[in-house]
Design an enzyme around this catalytic site. Structure first.
Site, PDB file in Angstrom:
ATOM      1  N   ASN A   5       5.205   0.104  -2.170  1.00 28.81           N
ATOM      2  CA  ASN A   5       4.623  -0.938  -1.328  1.00 28.81           C
ATOM      3  C   ASN A   5       3.593  -0.288  -0.401  1.00 28.81           C
ATOM      4  O   ASN A   5       3.937   0.545   0.434  1.00 28.81           O
ATOM      5  CB  ASN A   5       5.747  -1.608  -0.518  1.00 28.81           C
ATOM      6  N   HIS A  90       9.549 -10.412   2.035  1.00 22.04           N
ATOM      7  CA  HIS A  90       9.775  -9.089   2.633  1.00 22.04           C
ATOM      8  C   HIS A  90      10.132  -9.292   4.104  1.00 22.04           C
ATOM      9  O   HIS A  90       9.632 -10.208   4.748  1.00 22.04           O
ATOM     10  CB  HIS A  90       8.510  -8.233   2.491  1.00 22.04           C
ATOM     11  N   GLU A 140      16.888  -4.701   0.996  1.00 22.20           N
ATOM     12  CA  GLU A 140      16.337  -3.725   1.950  1.00 22.20           C
ATOM     13  C   GLU A 140      16.835  -4.025   3.360  1.00 22.20           C
ATOM     14  O   GLU A 140      16.339  -4.959   3.992  1.00 22.20           O
ATOM     15  CB  GLU A 140      14.807  -3.825   2.004  1.00 22.20           C
ATOM     16  N   ALA A 197       7.927   2.755   0.507  1.00 17.38           N
ATOM     17  CA  ALA A 197       6.599   2.676   1.130  1.00 17.38           C
ATOM     18  C   ALA A 197       6.250   4.009   1.788  1.00 17.38           C
ATOM     19  O   ALA A 197       5.567   4.845   1.206  1.00 17.38           O
ATOM     20  CB  ALA A 197       6.553   1.529   2.132  1.00 17.38           C
TER      21      ALA A 197
HETATM   22  O1  G3P Z   1       9.026  -2.561   0.755  1.00 12.70           O
HETATM   23  C1  G3P Z   1       9.384  -1.237   0.977  1.00 12.70           C
HETATM   24  C2  G3P Z   1      10.003  -1.027   2.271  1.00 12.70           C
HETATM   25  O2  G3P Z   1      10.060  -2.002   3.199  1.00 12.70           O
HETATM   26  C3  G3P Z   1      10.636   0.254   2.561  1.00 12.70           C
HETATM   27  O3  G3P Z   1       9.789   0.930   3.417  1.00 12.70           O
HETATM   28  O4  G3P Z   1       8.900   2.909   4.485  1.00 12.70           O
HETATM   29  O5  G3P Z   1      11.353   2.554   4.375  1.00 12.70           O
HETATM   30  O6  G3P Z   1      10.110   3.120   2.305  1.00 12.70           O
HETATM   31  P1  G3P Z   1      10.067   2.465   3.660  1.00 12.70           P
END
Ligand code: G3P
Length: 218
Positions: A5, A90, A140, A197
């Site tokens: 992302n 999201h 998430e 991300a």
């Molecule tokens: O969509 C991916 C996400 O929200 C995770 O972000 O920076 O923790 O890998 P991150």
């Protein structure tokens, strides 16, 4: 499936997004897993026109068609510009529950294979699975997003619970994923893939990180 992302980081916006997409694309040739990049709507068409190995998806879509819908993003138009799918709901771009079903239904008409509905908790995952039947749900926990503690190390038992909601429901997991081990644990727990991300976008060498992450599927 590995989804990167791009969010709206400096490192993944505009000209930098094109460079990042190119680098990820190069290391994704003959990859052992599908690689998708979720890019900003403004960058999507250019990126989709240069990549060969990764699939391009949007970070958000609205549940409207053509008409008087100021400021909305239409699934038809994303598709015309090269998107093969979209994230929805999201935690940084949540959709009110009363609208979620309509957005999922419209997105799935245009993106039957890659409509990915994000969920912040076990409870919401259960609700989404039971009421809307999306092809893929991405679990998430928001409190772990962007941090260095991964969902697979902090909440392995919840990943298992989410995966066990239904044998047909495909589950991705994300938040705080930084290492190959994080990915291996999630796959072992039954996830079909990862949403990441900052671990890629903010890395000194994003392509090297993607190459290493992909080795989890070998
Ligand atoms: O969509 C991916 C996400 O929200 C995770 O972000 O920076 O923790 O890998 P991150």
């Amino acid at each position: 499936m590995l989804i990167i992302n791009f969010k709206t980081y400096h490192e993944s916006t505009g000209a930098a997004a094109l460079r990042l997409a190119e680098h990820i694309d190069q290391v994704s040739a003959n990859a052992p897993a599908e690689v998708l990049i979720a890019v900003q709507a403004l960058d999507l068409e250019k990126i989709a026109s240069i990549v060969k190995h990764v699939k391009v998806i949007a970070q958000h879509v609205d549940g409207v068609g053509y008409g008087a819908h100021t400021g909305h993003i239409l699934p038809e138009e994303l598709k015309k510009r090269g998107a093969v799918g979209t994230l929805i709901n999201h935690s940084e771009r949540p959709i009110p529950t009363e609208h979620l079903g309509k957005v999922i239904d419209m997105a799935q008409v245009h993106f039957p294979d890659y409509t990915i509905v994000c969920s912040p908790s076990y409870e919401e995952t259960l609700l989404i699975d039971q009421n809307f039947d999306p092809r893929i749900i991405a679990f998430e926990p928001p409190e772990l997003i962007g941090g260095d503690v991964s969902v697979s190390s902090a909440q392995p038992e919840i990943i298992k619970k989410v995966v066990d909601i239904s044998p047909e429901q495909q589950i991705l997991v994300g938040a705080g994923v930084k290492t190959l081990e994080d990915i291996k644990i999630s796959l072992e727990l039954g996830a079909i893939g990862i949403l990441v991300a900052s671990g890629v976008v903010k890395a000194d060498d994003p392509a090297a990180v993607v190459r290493e992450f992909l080795s989890a599927w070998e």
